[in-house]
Design a protein around this motif. Structure first.
Motif, PDB file in Angstrom:
ATOM      1  N   GLU A  40      43.204  45.696 -55.630  1.00  0.00           N
ATOM      2  CA  GLU A  40      42.123  46.495 -56.207  1.00  0.00           C
ATOM      3  C   GLU A  40      42.640  47.880 -56.590  1.00  0.00           C
ATOM      4  O   GLU A  40      43.347  48.535 -55.834  1.00  0.00           O
ATOM      5  CB  GLU A  40      40.987  46.630 -55.195  1.00  0.00           C
ATOM      6  CG  GLU A  40      39.804  47.449 -55.707  1.00  0.00           C
ATOM      7  CD  GLU A  40      38.702  47.555 -54.681  1.00  0.00           C
ATOM      8  OE1 GLU A  40      37.772  48.369 -54.896  1.00  0.00           O
ATOM      9  OE2 GLU A  40      38.757  46.823 -53.659  1.00  0.00           O
ATOM     10  N   GLU A  88      44.938  46.203 -68.151  1.00  0.00           N
ATOM     11  CA  GLU A  88      43.957  45.573 -67.260  1.00  0.00           C
ATOM     12  C   GLU A  88      43.757  46.433 -66.013  1.00  0.00           C
ATOM     13  O   GLU A  88      44.737  46.887 -65.401  1.00  0.00           O
ATOM     14  CB  GLU A  88      44.414  44.178 -66.863  1.00  0.00           C
ATOM     15  CG  GLU A  88      43.433  43.448 -65.949  1.00  0.00           C
ATOM     16  CD  GLU A  88      43.916  42.065 -65.561  1.00  0.00           C
ATOM     17  OE1 GLU A  88      43.197  41.374 -64.803  1.00  0.00           O
ATOM     18  OE2 GLU A  88      45.027  41.671 -65.989  1.00  0.00           O
ATOM     19  N   MET A  90      42.270  46.301 -62.237  1.00  0.00           N
ATOM     20  CA  MET A  90      41.898  45.321 -61.224  1.00  0.00           C
ATOM     21  C   MET A  90      40.688  45.821 -60.424  1.00  0.00           C
ATOM     22  O   MET A  90      40.747  46.842 -59.736  1.00  0.00           O
ATOM     23  CB  MET A  90      43.072  45.056 -60.290  1.00  0.00           C
ATOM     24  CG  MET A  90      44.302  44.463 -60.970  1.00  0.00           C
ATOM     25  SD  MET A  90      43.976  42.885 -61.801  1.00  0.00           S
ATOM     26  CE  MET A  90      43.421  41.865 -60.416  1.00  0.00           C
ATOM     27  N   SER A  92      39.348  43.880 -58.125  1.00  0.00           N
ATOM     28  CA  SER A  92      39.657  43.340 -56.796  1.00  0.00           C
ATOM     29  C   SER A  92      41.031  42.713 -56.905  1.00  0.00           C
ATOM     30  O   SER A  92      41.707  42.852 -57.925  1.00  0.00           O
ATOM     31  CB  SER A  92      38.601  42.323 -56.358  1.00  0.00           C
ATOM     32  OG  SER A  92      38.684  41.151 -57.153  1.00  0.00           O
ATOM     33  N   LYS A  94      41.557  39.675 -57.333  1.00  0.00           N
ATOM     34  CA  LYS A  94      41.447  38.504 -58.204  1.00  0.00           C
ATOM     35  C   LYS A  94      40.810  38.807 -59.562  1.00  0.00           C
ATOM     36  O   LYS A  94      41.137  38.155 -60.555  1.00  0.00           O
ATOM     37  CB  LYS A  94      40.642  37.400 -57.498  1.00  0.00           C
ATOM     38  CG  LYS A  94      41.351  36.808 -56.293  1.00  0.00           C
ATOM     39  CD  LYS A  94      40.539  35.649 -55.726  1.00  0.00           C
ATOM     40  CE  LYS A  94      41.269  35.015 -54.542  1.00  0.00           C
ATOM     41  NZ  LYS A  94      40.506  33.867 -53.984  1.00  0.00           N
ATOM     42  N   TRP A  95      39.898  39.768 -59.622  1.00  0.00           N
ATOM     43  CA  TRP A  95      39.153  40.041 -60.853  1.00  0.00           C
ATOM     44  C   TRP A  95      39.642  41.330 -61.505  1.00  0.00           C
ATOM     45  O   TRP A  95      39.880  42.327 -60.830  1.00  0.00           O
ATOM     46  CB  TRP A  95      37.656  40.153 -60.577  1.00  0.00           C
ATOM     47  CG  TRP A  95      36.979  38.837 -60.350  1.00  0.00           C
ATOM     48  CD1 TRP A  95      36.656  38.274 -59.160  1.00  0.00           C
ATOM     49  CD2 TRP A  95      36.548  37.924 -61.357  1.00  0.00           C
ATOM     50  NE1 TRP A  95      36.049  37.049 -59.351  1.00  0.00           N
ATOM     51  CE2 TRP A  95      35.971  36.805 -60.688  1.00  0.00           C
ATOM     52  CE3 TRP A  95      36.598  37.919 -62.751  1.00  0.00           C
ATOM     53  CZ2 TRP A  95      35.448  35.712 -61.379  1.00  0.00           C
ATOM     54  CZ3 TRP A  95      36.081  36.825 -63.435  1.00  0.00           C
ATOM     55  CH2 TRP A  95      35.512  35.747 -62.748  1.00  0.00           C
ATOM     56  N   VAL A  97      39.443  43.723 -65.516  1.00  0.00           N
ATOM     57  CA  VAL A  97      38.880  43.941 -66.848  1.00  0.00           C
ATOM     58  C   VAL A  97      40.031  44.343 -67.772  1.00  0.00           C
ATOM     59  O   VAL A  97      40.767  45.280 -67.476  1.00  0.00           O
ATOM     60  CB  VAL A  97      37.802  45.035 -66.843  1.00  0.00           C
ATOM     61  CG1 VAL A  97      37.292  45.295 -68.252  1.00  0.00           C
ATOM     62  CG2 VAL A  97      36.644  44.642 -65.932  1.00  0.00           C
ATOM     63  N   ALA A 131      37.002  39.709 -69.208  1.00  0.00           N
ATOM     64  CA  ALA A 131      37.003  39.606 -67.749  1.00  0.00           C
ATOM     65  C   ALA A 131      38.070  38.583 -67.374  1.00  0.00           C
ATOM     66  O   ALA A 131      38.107  37.479 -67.928  1.00  0.00           O
ATOM     67  CB  ALA A 131      35.641  39.163 -67.231  1.00  0.00           C
ATOM     68  N   TYR A 133      40.250  36.404 -64.355  1.00  0.00           N
ATOM     69  CA  TYR A 133      40.298  35.903 -62.976  1.00  0.00           C
ATOM     70  C   TYR A 133      41.717  35.440 -62.678  1.00  0.00           C
ATOM     71  O   TYR A 133      42.266  34.566 -63.375  1.00  0.00           O
ATOM     72  CB  TYR A 133      39.327  34.745 -62.764  1.00  0.00           C
ATOM     73  CG  TYR A 133      39.377  34.180 -61.363  1.00  0.00           C
ATOM     74  CD1 TYR A 133      38.706  34.812 -60.320  1.00  0.00           C
ATOM     75  CD2 TYR A 133      40.120  33.032 -61.076  1.00  0.00           C
ATOM     76  CE1 TYR A 133      38.754  34.314 -59.022  1.00  0.00           C
ATOM     77  CE2 TYR A 133      40.179  32.525 -59.787  1.00  0.00           C
ATOM     78  CZ  TYR A 133      39.496  33.173 -58.763  1.00  0.00           C
ATOM     79  OH  TYR A 133      39.560  32.684 -57.489  1.00  0.00           O
ATOM     80  N   HIS A 134      42.331  36.020 -61.640  1.00  0.00           N
ATOM     81  CA  HIS A 134      43.682  35.668 -61.226  1.00  0.00           C
ATOM     82  C   HIS A 134      43.620  34.712 -60.032  1.00  0.00           C
ATOM     83  O   HIS A 134      42.951  35.000 -59.039  1.00  0.00           O
ATOM     84  CB  HIS A 134      44.466  36.926 -60.830  1.00  0.00           C
ATOM     85  CG  HIS A 134      44.637  37.900 -61.948  1.00  0.00           C
ATOM     86  ND1 HIS A 134      45.782  37.951 -62.718  1.00  0.00           N
ATOM     87  CD2 HIS A 134      43.810  38.856 -62.438  1.00  0.00           C
ATOM     88  CE1 HIS A 134      45.655  38.900 -63.628  1.00  0.00           C
ATOM     89  NE2 HIS A 134      44.475  39.457 -63.485  1.00  0.00           N
ATOM     90  N   TYR A 144      46.225  32.955 -64.613  1.00  0.00           N
ATOM     91  CA  TYR A 144      44.904  33.554 -64.743  1.00  0.00           C
ATOM     92  C   TYR A 144      44.186  32.973 -65.951  1.00  0.00           C
ATOM     93  O   TYR A 144      44.803  32.364 -66.841  1.00  0.00           O
ATOM     94  CB  TYR A 144      45.002  35.083 -64.857  1.00  0.00           C
ATOM     95  CG  TYR A 144      45.782  35.581 -66.054  1.00  0.00           C
ATOM     96  CD1 TYR A 144      45.174  35.759 -67.305  1.00  0.00           C
ATOM     97  CD2 TYR A 144      47.128  35.897 -65.939  1.00  0.00           C
ATOM     98  CE1 TYR A 144      45.892  36.215 -68.399  1.00  0.00           C
ATOM     99  CE2 TYR A 144      47.854  36.360 -67.014  1.00  0.00           C
ATOM    100  CZ  TYR A 144      47.231  36.519 -68.254  1.00  0.00           C
ATOM    101  OH  TYR A 144      47.954  36.974 -69.335  1.00  0.00           O
ATOM    102  N   GLY A 146      40.658  33.970 -68.700  1.00  0.00           N
ATOM    103  CA  GLY A 146      39.820  35.087 -69.100  1.00  0.00           C
ATOM    104  C   GLY A 146      38.831  34.703 -70.181  1.00  0.00           C
ATOM    105  O   GLY A 146      39.049  33.751 -70.938  1.00  0.00           O
TER     106      GLY A 146
END
Length: 233
Positions: A40, A88, A90, A92, A94-95, A97, A131, A133-134, A144, A146
Motif C-alpha cells: 500500500e 500506478e 497501490m 493496497s 493487491k489493488w 489505480v 483499476a 488487481y494483482h 494482474y 485491469g
C-alpha cells in the motif's frame, strides 16, 4: 516506494557485523528468497515500447450520405509503435489505480476498395484510467488484470495529396479537403505480469484491448462531405 524499470542496477551492502560465521555465510549465499510484492502506498512506474494494433472495421464510406457513390469502400487504420508510460498507485498490496499515457501514435487511414488509397494521416493519444488487481502468487512473477475507461483524442488530421487528387478526379469541385475524427470514450481491459528483479526493479509485459469508435469526416470547400463510422479497437 517508487518502482522503475531500468537496465543498470547498483546495490551497496553495508555490513555492520563482520564476524559472520561460515555456516551463516553459506546459508545467505544459498538463499534465493522471493522479492516482496507491492505494498500500500507504492508508486509503480512502467516505461517501455507500446504498439497499437487496430482490429479495424468501418461502414462503407459515404459521399453526402450515399454509401454507393464510392463503391462500398471501407477505411482501415495501420499499426503504430511509440513510447508508453503507466503510473500506478497501490491502494493496497493487491489493488491499484493506473493511468496510461504515451507519446502520440501516428496512423495512416486507407480506403480498402480504392486500390489501398491512403486517405489521410492522423495522430492520437489514448489516456486510460484503470483499476488493477494483482494476484498474490508468493513468487517473483506477479500477474494482474485491469479494467478501465479510455478517452482517445484525435488530432493533426490531414488529407493526403494523393487522396485530394483522387477526389478531384471524381468531381472537380471537391477541393479544400479537411479531415476530422471524433474523440472516443470506451471500455479498456488488460492482462499483464510483472517479474520482480528486486524490491525496486521489475520487468513487465501486458496486452490491452480498448473499445475505440469514431466518425471520420472529410469536408470540402463546396460543403460536400465524405464520412464513415470506424471501429478501431
Amino acid at each position: 516506494m517508487t518502482r522503475l524499470s531500468v537496465v543498470d542496477i547498483e546495490r551497496e551492502i553495508n555490513m555492520k557485523n563482520t564476524s559472520m560465521t561460515l555456516s551463516a555465510l553459506v546459508a545467505a549465499m544459498a538463499f534465493s528468497g522471493v522479492v516482496s510484492a507491492y505494498e500500500e502506498g507504492d508508486i509503480v512506474v512502467r516505461v517501455g515500447v507500446t504498439t497499437v494494433v487496430p482490429q479495424d472495421s468501418s461502414d462503407p464510406i459515404a459521399f453526402n450520405g450515399n454509401e454507393a457513390t464510392l463503391g462500398g469502400a471501407e477505411l482501415s487504420v495501420d499499426n503504430s509503435t511509440q513510447l508508453g508510460l503507466t503510473v500506478e498507485y497501490m491502494l493496497s498490496n493487491k489493488w491499484g489505480v493506473e493511468l496510461l499515457a504515451a507519446t502520440p501514435f501516428e496512423h495512416d487511414a486507407d480506403a480498402k476498395a480504392l486500390s489501398g488509397l491512403q486517405v489521410g494521416d492522423v495522430k492520437q493519444l489514448p489516456p486510460t484510467l484503470s483499476a488493477i488487481y494483482h494476484f498474490d502468487t508468493a513468487e517473483n512473477l506477479q500477474p494482474y488484470i485491469g479494467i478501465g475507461l479510455n478517452y482517445t483524442i484525435f488530432f493533426d488530421e490531414e488529407v493526403t495529396d494523393e487522396a485530394q487528387a483522387a477526389f478531384i478526379g471524381i468531381n472537380s469541385g471537391l477541393t479544400g479537403a479537411d479531415l476530422e475524427l471524433e474523440d472516443s470514450i470506451g471500455l479498456s481491459v488488460q492482462i499483464g505480469t510483472d517479474y520482480h528483479i528486486n524490491d525496486n526493479v521489475s520487468l513487465n509485459a501486458s496486452v490491452r484491448w480498448i473499445d475505440i469508435e469514431t466518425e471520420a469526416e472529410i469536408t470540402f470547400d463546396s460543403g460536400d462531405k465524405i464520412s464513415a463510422d470506424v471501429s478501431i479497437d
